[in-house]
Design a protein around this motif. Sequence first.
Motif, PDB file in Angstrom:
ATOM      1  N   MET A  11       0.845  -1.199   0.000  1.00  0.00           N
ATOM      2  CA  MET A  11       0.000   0.000   0.000  1.00  0.00           C
ATOM      3  C   MET A  11       0.884   1.254   0.000  1.00  0.00           C
ATOM      4  O   MET A  11       0.677   2.186  -0.784  1.00  0.00           O
ATOM      5  CB  MET A  11      -0.918  -0.023   1.222  1.00  0.00           C
ATOM      6  CG  MET A  11      -1.984   1.050   1.261  1.00  0.00           C
ATOM      7  SD  MET A  11      -1.411   2.646   1.831  1.00  0.00           S
ATOM      8  CE  MET A  11      -0.970   2.216   3.513  1.00  0.00           C
ATOM      9  N   ALA A  12       1.909   1.260   0.874  1.00  0.00           N
ATOM     10  CA  ALA A  12       2.792   2.432   0.958  1.00  0.00           C
ATOM     11  C   ALA A  12       3.580   2.598  -0.339  1.00  0.00           C
ATOM     12  O   ALA A  12       3.882   3.722  -0.748  1.00  0.00           O
ATOM     13  CB  ALA A  12       3.735   2.285   2.139  1.00  0.00           C
ATOM     14  N   LEU A  13       3.923   1.458  -0.981  1.00  0.00           N
ATOM     15  CA  LEU A  13       4.732   1.530  -2.203  1.00  0.00           C
ATOM     16  C   LEU A  13       3.938   2.066  -3.389  1.00  0.00           C
ATOM     17  O   LEU A  13       4.517   2.453  -4.405  1.00  0.00           O
ATOM     18  CB  LEU A  13       5.320   0.149  -2.521  1.00  0.00           C
ATOM     19  CG  LEU A  13       6.412  -0.301  -1.534  1.00  0.00           C
ATOM     20  CD1 LEU A  13       6.793  -1.748  -1.756  1.00  0.00           C
ATOM     21  CD2 LEU A  13       7.626   0.611  -1.649  1.00  0.00           C
ATOM     22  N   VAL A  14       2.617   2.074  -3.276  1.00  0.00           N
ATOM     23  CA  VAL A  14       1.802   2.710  -4.322  1.00  0.00           C
ATOM     24  C   VAL A  14       2.018   4.221  -4.276  1.00  0.00           C
ATOM     25  O   VAL A  14       1.778   4.919  -5.253  1.00  0.00           O
ATOM     26  CB  VAL A  14       0.306   2.348  -4.110  1.00  0.00           C
ATOM     27  CG1 VAL A  14      -0.585   3.113  -5.072  1.00  0.00           C
ATOM     28  CG2 VAL A  14       0.089   0.858  -4.310  1.00  0.00           C
ATOM     29  N   ARG A  15       2.512   4.726  -3.132  1.00  0.00           N
ATOM     30  CA  ARG A  15       2.744   6.152  -2.912  1.00  0.00           C
ATOM     31  C   ARG A  15       1.482   6.999  -3.094  1.00  0.00           C
ATOM     32  O   ARG A  15       1.459   7.923  -3.927  1.00  0.00           O
ATOM     33  CB  ARG A  15       3.834   6.689  -3.849  1.00  0.00           C
ATOM     34  CG  ARG A  15       5.174   5.999  -3.704  1.00  0.00           C
ATOM     35  CD  ARG A  15       6.181   6.562  -4.689  1.00  0.00           C
ATOM     36  NE  ARG A  15       6.427   7.981  -4.487  1.00  0.00           N
ATOM     37  CZ  ARG A  15       7.327   8.465  -3.646  1.00  0.00           C
ATOM     38  NH1 ARG A  15       8.071   7.652  -2.941  1.00  0.00           N
ATOM     39  NH2 ARG A  15       7.489   9.766  -3.513  1.00  0.00           N
ATOM     40  N   LEU A  17      -0.303  -1.873  -7.568  1.00  0.00           N
ATOM     41  CA  LEU A  17      -1.532  -2.534  -7.116  1.00  0.00           C
ATOM     42  C   LEU A  17      -1.714  -3.908  -7.742  1.00  0.00           C
ATOM     43  O   LEU A  17      -2.467  -4.743  -7.214  1.00  0.00           O
ATOM     44  CB  LEU A  17      -2.748  -1.653  -7.456  1.00  0.00           C
ATOM     45  CG  LEU A  17      -2.896  -0.397  -6.595  1.00  0.00           C
ATOM     46  CD1 LEU A  17      -4.021   0.473  -7.122  1.00  0.00           C
ATOM     47  CD2 LEU A  17      -3.151  -0.776  -5.147  1.00  0.00           C
ATOM     48  N   LEU A  18      -1.021  -4.149  -8.867  1.00  0.00           N
ATOM     49  CA  LEU A  18      -1.128  -5.471  -9.498  1.00  0.00           C
ATOM     50  C   LEU A  18      -0.527  -6.558  -8.591  1.00  0.00           C
ATOM     51  O   LEU A  18      -0.934  -7.710  -8.655  1.00  0.00           O
ATOM     52  CB  LEU A  18      -0.422  -5.478 -10.858  1.00  0.00           C
ATOM     53  CG  LEU A  18      -1.120  -4.643 -11.937  1.00  0.00           C
ATOM     54  CD1 LEU A  18      -0.268  -4.611 -13.203  1.00  0.00           C
ATOM     55  CD2 LEU A  18      -2.512  -5.205 -12.224  1.00  0.00           C
ATOM     56  N   LEU A  19       0.446  -6.153  -7.758  1.00  0.00           N
ATOM     57  CA  LEU A  19       1.078  -7.152  -6.885  1.00  0.00           C
ATOM     58  C   LEU A  19       0.069  -7.786  -5.928  1.00  0.00           C
ATOM     59  O   LEU A  19      -0.104  -9.007  -5.935  1.00  0.00           O
ATOM     60  CB  LEU A  19       2.224  -6.500  -6.104  1.00  0.00           C
ATOM     61  CG  LEU A  19       3.526  -6.254  -6.856  1.00  0.00           C
ATOM     62  CD1 LEU A  19       4.490  -5.443  -5.997  1.00  0.00           C
ATOM     63  CD2 LEU A  19       4.162  -7.574  -7.255  1.00  0.00           C
ATOM     64  N   GLY A  50      -2.635  -9.732  -7.886  1.00  0.00           N
ATOM     65  CA  GLY A  50      -2.160 -11.014  -8.412  1.00  0.00           C
ATOM     66  C   GLY A  50      -1.959 -12.039  -7.319  1.00  0.00           C
ATOM     67  O   GLY A  50      -2.367 -13.200  -7.448  1.00  0.00           O
ATOM     68  N   LEU A  51      -1.358 -11.614  -6.202  1.00  0.00           N
ATOM     69  CA  LEU A  51      -1.085 -12.563  -5.124  1.00  0.00           C
ATOM     70  C   LEU A  51      -2.394 -13.087  -4.518  1.00  0.00           C
ATOM     71  O   LEU A  51      -2.512 -14.269  -4.192  1.00  0.00           O
ATOM     72  CB  LEU A  51      -0.230 -11.894  -4.043  1.00  0.00           C
ATOM     73  CG  LEU A  51       0.234 -12.825  -2.916  1.00  0.00           C
ATOM     74  CD1 LEU A  51       0.981 -14.035  -3.457  1.00  0.00           C
ATOM     75  CD2 LEU A  51       1.106 -12.071  -1.919  1.00  0.00           C
ATOM     76  N   THR A  52      -3.387 -12.191  -4.403  1.00  0.00           N
ATOM     77  CA  THR A  52      -4.683 -12.634  -3.888  1.00  0.00           C
ATOM     78  C   THR A  52      -5.259 -13.724  -4.780  1.00  0.00           C
ATOM     79  O   THR A  52      -5.695 -14.778  -4.299  1.00  0.00           O
ATOM     80  CB  THR A  52      -5.670 -11.449  -3.828  1.00  0.00           C
ATOM     81  OG1 THR A  52      -5.087 -10.430  -3.036  1.00  0.00           O
ATOM     82  CG2 THR A  52      -6.999 -11.870  -3.229  1.00  0.00           C
ATOM     83  N   ALA A  53      -5.242 -13.471  -6.091  1.00  0.00           N
ATOM     84  CA  ALA A  53      -5.788 -14.460  -7.027  1.00  0.00           C
ATOM     85  C   ALA A  53      -5.037 -15.778  -6.898  1.00  0.00           C
ATOM     86  O   ALA A  53      -5.636 -16.861  -6.863  1.00  0.00           O
ATOM     87  CB  ALA A  53      -5.682 -13.929  -8.453  1.00  0.00           C
TER      88      ALA A  53
END
Lengths: 532, 301
Positions: A225-229, A239-241, A244-247
Amino acid sequence: MTGLGTLVRLALRRNRWFLLAWVLGLAVIAPATATAYETVVGGLAGAGALDVMAANPTMRAMLGPPTDLGTPGGFTVWRVGTFIAAAAGVMAVLGVVRVTRADEEEGRTELIRSGVVGRHAPLTAGVLVALLGCLVLGALVSAGMAAVGEPVTGSLAFGLGVALVSAVFVGVGAVAAQVTSAGRAARGLGLAVLLAAYLLRGIADAGPEGSVRRDLAWASPLQWMALVRPYADERWAVLLLPAGLTALLVGGAFVLESRRDHGSGLWSVRPGRDRAAEGLLSPSGLAWRLQRGTVIGWLVGLSVFALGMGSLSGSFGQMLEDLPQLEAVFRRLGQGAEQLVDAFFVAMLGIVAVLVGIVGVQLWQRLATEEHRGHAELLLAAAVPRTRLALSHLVLAALASTAVLAVFAALLATPEALDRGDAGVILQTVGAALALAPGGLLVLGLAVLLHGLLPRLAWLVWVVVGWSLFMVWVGSVLGLPEWLARLTPWHALPALPVEEMGWAPVLVTTGLALALMAAGVWGYRRRDLRLP
Amino acid sequence: MGVIEIRDLVKRFGSTVALDGLDLEVEEGEIHGFLGPNGAGKSTTLRVLLGLLRADSGTARLLGGDPWSEAATLHRRLAYVPGDVSLWPGLTGGEVIDLLGRLRGGLDERRRADLVERFDLDPRRKGSTYSKGNRQKVALVAALASDVELLLLDEPTSGLDPLMEAEFREVVAADRDRGRTVLLSSHILSEVEHLCDRVSIIRSGVVVESGTLAQLRHLTRTQLDAVLAVPVPADLADAPGVHDTVVDGTRLTCQVDDAALGALLSRLAALGVRSLTSTPPTLEELFLRHYDQRGTAEPRP
């Protein structure tokens, strides 16, 4: 997926209060922090000082990387963003497990699966409802931030970040529910993953500027979340990270579910002893056996946290000495400390004393579980008096929670003691922790009272704990009225060594705690047993 | 004095009346059957006797003591098997047996080993991996291997297979012969018929019948099936104490109150009897008579 609609409605109905409480409780924190920005920055004599403070390794380890502290939005993301994401992760793990593995363990899922229902429908329903909780939380965070006047783009990134990061832990919970065969074990596994993610990003964030260690934070989902800045040139692709990991995790949970039998986990249950060890053969022995996993889990988690925080305390003191204008702020947080490290310890102990209050209540409430599962019936029908059964859990809860707090304090002060070559710091910090212990006992007393006299209202104690945690964690920056902030079981207690030792509040709080416990046990002796 | 003496016991849960003036007496050294369908109040009665629930009014005495205030002391002299045994998922069956035995004041080691073998129980498995029947066996072994005077068993065989049920009957009958008292709640009528010296039938929180099986049968009717030498006279159906008459030429089937049986038999003998079978009422018929809504039991107010 036959029957999915019905199951989703069922899961929604069973989870509605749980999700509502979590979502609303977490959603108000962000806009409330944003509105407090002016007060905080004013107190700090400008945002520049805030930058220096946020660059400190300890602060980075606790709160995450600062992006843009010049705006209320960026400040909010730094100050409470990671906390919200982590707490939402807890919500996600608990929310999934309670309608999947926990239901399966209690035999409810078997009833459902025997109906016209697809193999994966119960898991799908549990995952969907938990995801819904995450999305609603994200939407409320976005809407709340936009409503207090923050840029819409940044607010959207913030909300989406919270939603998707917590969604990852929906996946973690779903996988944990397949691997283990008991609800408790699934919750433990899911929360352990969460703790590991928090620690990983803490260690990475505390690393020096530009180091490889700092890049390690990319490996922790909690950091994404923080890395989305948000509010600082949003990087939407990040946000794709989490998406994708959730999927991947949810898909993995389905594959795992296909590979196991109903009622069992992938980790099989090994046979055990055919005779009981002598130590098990008493109510206290049984209570310890049932609860030792919980106690050891907390002990390990908080020990790691203590060593991590403690090892950073040196750099912390150094930085504050370089920045005179920050001293004032930290004196306020640490309630007027001469020694800034002492102030840091006071702040840490204040938070952990409340966390340890959770340990005590959790250990005590095992008795309620024993009742509604029918285990207490077996014990009371054997020659165990009610008082003895209640005390077996109460004494364990009081002793174990106090011991965990003392161990935390000792480990927190150990690096500083090594630094100074003076073991006295350890004793002093343990003493300071023990002065806060009566607060935990008071909360425990409330839990005992409720269980004995009003077992239906047992959840009330969590309101008190949640409120206290909120006040120590984020309450100090919200500029709430003093009397409101004082409204916690811990606040009357002396914050050693910054404040003088006051025996009166310690003794009064302890006495009140003991009175509540006595009244609760008295009520427990008189009421009907709650039966399955 | 009875081992269990209950007078006019009332227990309410909110607006639901679970026990509505229940009387029950269990004598020393007997197996007492406690019969009733689901929800009649059997488990509630046992739980009041165990001091788990507090009665709203009435008196209950257990082994000469007060089941609420002297619970723990009395429990050293009794063992209980709940209807739905719930074991700790992480504890093995053997550990649970030892734990419950110790909390009651000790196990008979020889008997423990014997029972584990008889019930074919694997004591090394964890609680979460046992079936319902196996969980019940764990509680049964712990109860039967304890050195106690009284056994309170709540539908103890509902999860057992027929072989294990037979073992159970044998063990309990032998226990009774050694002087133990047993209160056996059940809705398995053949089990009660085989084992019990006396029976109490409970319905909606009240005991509606109590006595030995022979006594209970006396209160009821005998099924009669006779073939006469002549066509059955029409007025026979109207004779006092004769019910549910079916006439088919010379064949008569009917139910007769025990009090009217002598008079009817002499009339039949006078007419000439070719064949006669009489069937005493089974417990099942007794039971159904009390529970069948269309039956002759007095409707409860």
